[in-house]
Motif scaffolding. Structure first.
Motif, mmCIF file in Angstrom:
data_model
loop_
_atom_site.group_PDB
_atom_site.id
_atom_site.type_symbol
_atom_site.label_atom_id
_atom_site.label_comp_id
_atom_site.label_asym_id
_atom_site.label_seq_id
_atom_site.Cartn_x
_atom_site.Cartn_y
_atom_site.Cartn_z
ATOM 1 N N VAL A 138 40.134 29.416 58.658
ATOM 2 C CA VAL A 138 39.498 30.834 58.282
ATOM 3 C C VAL A 138 40.078 31.915 59.193
ATOM 4 C CG1 VAL A 138 37.890 31.717 56.680
ATOM 5 C CG2 VAL A 138 37.636 29.255 57.207
ATOM 6 N N GLY A 148 30.931 33.343 68.269
ATOM 7 C CA GLY A 148 31.324 33.008 66.868
ATOM 8 C C GLY A 148 30.125 32.654 66.037
ATOM 9 N N THR A 149 30.317 32.140 64.770
ATOM 10 C CA THR A 149 29.118 31.822 63.917
ATOM 11 C C THR A 149 28.648 30.494 64.404
ATOM 12 O OG1 THR A 149 30.016 32.771 61.985
ATOM 13 C CG2 THR A 149 28.764 31.147 61.692
ATOM 14 N N SER A 150 29.053 29.549 65.207
ATOM 15 C CA SER A 150 28.567 28.359 65.340
ATOM 16 C C SER A 150 27.563 28.735 66.286
ATOM 17 C CB SER A 150 29.558 27.780 66.247
ATOM 18 O OG SER A 150 30.923 27.297 65.702
ATOM 19 N N ASN A 164 24.743 30.769 64.063
ATOM 20 C CA ASN A 164 23.788 29.811 63.410
ATOM 21 C C ASN A 164 22.801 29.163 64.324
ATOM 22 O OD1 ASN A 164 25.034 29.809 60.986
ATOM 23 N ND2 ASN A 164 26.689 28.143 61.430
ATOM 24 N N VAL A 179 33.416 26.310 53.230
ATOM 25 C CA VAL A 179 34.580 26.108 54.159
ATOM 26 C C VAL A 179 35.827 25.723 53.244
ATOM 27 C CG1 VAL A 179 34.504 23.986 55.259
ATOM 28 C CG2 VAL A 179 35.286 25.908 56.279
ATOM 29 N N ASP A 230 24.524 30.666 56.541
ATOM 30 C CA ASP A 230 25.885 30.762 57.556
ATOM 31 C C ASP A 230 26.951 31.309 56.286
ATOM 32 O OD1 ASP A 230 28.200 30.079 58.326
ATOM 33 O OD2 ASP A 230 28.025 28.057 58.224
ATOM 34 N N ALA A 268 29.966 32.842 57.615
ATOM 35 C CA ALA A 268 30.727 32.968 58.497
ATOM 36 C C ALA A 268 31.981 34.035 58.174
ATOM 37 C CB ALA A 268 31.239 31.544 59.015
ATOM 38 N N PHE A 269 32.384 33.450 57.053
ATOM 39 C CA PHE A 269 33.571 34.364 56.384
ATOM 40 C C PHE A 269 33.233 35.260 55.174
ATOM 41 C CE2 PHE A 269 34.454 30.220 54.756
ATOM 42 C CZ PHE A 269 34.778 30.481 53.536
ATOM 43 N N ASP A 290 30.935 36.059 60.871
ATOM 44 C CA ASP A 290 31.789 36.494 62.009
ATOM 45 C C ASP A 290 32.549 37.644 61.960
ATOM 46 O OD1 ASP A 290 32.402 34.322 63.933
ATOM 47 O OD2 ASP A 290 33.032 32.806 62.583
HETATM 48 C C1 LIG Z 1 34.193 29.204 60.889
HETATM 49 C C2 LIG Z 1 32.868 28.766 60.253
HETATM 50 C C3 LIG Z 1 31.689 28.471 61.125
HETATM 51 C C4 LIG Z 1 32.027 28.468 62.723
HETATM 52 O O1 LIG Z 1 32.360 29.856 63.211
HETATM 53 P P1 LIG Z 1 32.944 30.042 64.492
HETATM 54 O O2 LIG Z 1 33.130 31.578 64.587
HETATM 55 O O3 LIG Z 1 34.350 29.269 64.424
HETATM 56 O O4 LIG Z 1 32.145 29.464 65.564
HETATM 57 C C5 LIG Z 1 30.557 28.211 60.625
HETATM 58 N N1 LIG Z 1 30.536 28.131 59.490
HETATM 59 C C6 LIG Z 1 31.537 28.343 58.525
HETATM 60 C C7 LIG Z 1 31.258 28.283 56.819
HETATM 61 C C8 LIG Z 1 32.773 28.664 58.739
HETATM 62 O O5 LIG Z 1 33.742 29.010 57.974
#
Ligand SMILES: *Cc1c(COP(=O)(O)O)cnc(C)c1O
Length: 471
Positions: free
Chosen positions: A90, A149-151, A154, A242, A267, A269-270, A296
């Motif tokens: 992504v 990042g989202t890791s 979270n 994802v 979560d 992220a995107f 993110d």
């Molecule tokens: C990419 C992603 C993450 C992790 O994010 P990073 O920025 O790569 O650490 C977590 N959850 C989802 C749904 C993602 O697509």
């Protein structure tokens, strides 16, 4: 022994600025070439990476030669995230203004741990906090932390939830740890992203002792399978699956969680940014009733890389979970970013996030999200006409497809990854291989999608040919 030669060379590089001029030229060459480059490096570019296998240099080297090496062998070994035909993972593109702002401010080399270390970084962190909360429509005074990042985002959100629940129970987890602590229940969509499982493991919550809720055919948590909730529970949901891009039913689930006093983490992220689009915000309906969110900058928002965001309704809970003390730490009344994240020293991520949001504005963010769903739906329509099987409801930016057999899908993916025209990744969907197209770049045009569909059709032809001869 002091080496005067080294110091004078360093000083000379800085004052005559020739390296910056050279870097600019190389960067401009890359920008001019990127649309013609293969989205994934060609075989010779990969083979050439061996030029980097050198022993550590004995003394200072010529800066110009270093940049030249990077340009000549590094550039061709990149994936073209900034082009229009990279659909892998992504991975987002970058907004030009933000990339330029980052470039310019890299020479500032700011550390954004404390306000006194970088007033500008601290100021902009406060500004992007207000802006993100406003754009997403989250409760006033929601706190924001900037992470890699989202890791990590979270983890920060889940740590805040864990600590707040234990605190309610009279347990200070920072001091006492988790051994002997009152139990916390964790309820998770069984199809959560791998970073959620990793975060749970790192936080001592375990990723097997949690209660996994089954998902529907789009990967959304089945609301009627949600167990009874209580105030010692963390519920983890997702905004943007994802593979399928689907969104959990936040409205109903958050409602139940709020009544029970449970903590909800999302979560996103995107996917979270769709909340900023009038035509897509139905997907995030009710998500503002959660307690923490992760998103993110570097995916669909197209900020430069290394920009994750944690948002937390309870500012104190986040600050307490990220607390740190030290005799040298100088707190200010302004923004001390380190109390919102795991890191202490960090790049000034707030600068490029600010530049991204300032450039885009409300309408720009909306247009970005609406453009992605339009391109993804175009993929779905064209690929459907070509006989690919569309696996998901294309609600946002993901288009998940299969061919006529698992073997054909796998072989088609392998061929298209070598096509030099477009690049996308694979996934496993309902226990069979799938091809996952993820539209994440502001630069992807309708023509890019058409060309990419043709590449997929051709790859499938090649797959069929090779499978036939192997029979
Ligand atoms: C990419 C992603 C993450 C992790 O994010 P990073 O920025 O790569 O650490 C977590 N959850 C989802 C749904 C993602 O697509």
């Amino acid at each position: 022994m002091i080496n005067k030669q080294i110091f004078s060379d360093m000083k000379e590089q800085l004052s005559n600025k020739a390296l910056f001029e050279q870097a600019k030229q190389h960067a401009f060459d890359y920008i001019d070439q990127v649309e013609q480059m293969p989205p994934f490096p060609a075989d010779d570019a990969l083979a050439n990476l061996s030029v980097f296998d050198e022993p550590v240099p004995e003394t200072i080297q010529d800066g110009s030669t270093i940049l030249e090496q990077l340009h000549r062998y590094g550039g061709p070994a990149t994936t073209t995230n900034t082009g229009g035909r990279y659909f892998g993972f992504v991975n987002g593109n970058t907004i030009t203004t933000a990339a330029a702002a980052r470039w310019m401010t890299d020479v500032w080399d700011q550390n954004s741990a404390l306000f006194v270390m970088s007033p500008i970084a601290g100021k902009l962190e406060q500004v992007v906090e207000r802006w993100c909360v406003d754009l997403l429509g989250l409760p006033d005074d929601t706190a924001l932390g900037l992470v890699g990042g989202t890791s990590v985002a979270n983890m920060c959100g889940l740590a805040a939830g864990r600590n707040a629940i234990l605190q309610k129970n009279g347990w200070d987890v920072n001091a006492q740890g988790l051994f002997g602590a009152p139990p916390i229940r964790v309820i998770v969509n069984e199809q959560s992203h791998s970073s959620v499982w990793k975060g749970l493991a790192l936080l001592g919550l375990g990723n097997e002792r949690v209660e996994k809720v089954p998902a529907d055919d789009q990967g959304r948590m089945l609301v009627d399978q949600l167990p009874e909730l209580d105030s010692n529970t963390i519920v983890i949901l997702q905004a943007g699956h994802v593979s399928s891009g689907s969104f959990d039913h936040f409205d109903q689930i958050c409602e139940r969680a709020n009544r029970a006093g449970a903590w909800v983490h999302i979560d996103g992220a995107f996917g979270l940014w769709v909340a900023a689009s009038k035509s897509l915000s139905h997907l995030t309906k009710g998500f503002e009733k959660a307690d923490s969110w992760a998103v993110d900058g570097h995916k669909t928002l197209n900020s430069p890389y290394d920009c994750g965001i944690v948002l937390c309704k309870d500012r104190v809970a986040l600050n307490q979970a990220m607390a740190a003390t030290g005799s040298y730490i100088q707190k200010s009344d302004d923004r001390d970013g380190m109390f919102y994240t795991l890191d202490m020293s960090r790049r000034a991520r707030s600068i490029e996030l600010w530049a991204t949001l300032k450039y885009l504005g409300r309408q720009g963010v909306e247009q970005l999200m609406d453009g992605m769903v339009e391109r993804a739906q175009q993929f779905g329509a064209l690929l459907g006409q070509e006989g690919f099987q569309i696996q998901n409801e294309i609600v946002f930016n993901q288009c998940l497809i299969k061919c006529d057999s698992p073997e054909e899908t796998a072989a088609t993916l392998a061929h298209v990854q070598k096509s030099g025209v477009m690049w996308c990744g694979g996934s496993v969907w309902q226990e069979e291989p799938a091809i996952r197209l993820s539209v994440c770049s502001w630069a992807t045009t309708a023509e890019d999608v058409r060309v990419s569909v043709q590449a997929l059709v051709q790859a499938r032809e090649m797959a069929r040919g090779s499978l036939a001869t192997h029979k």
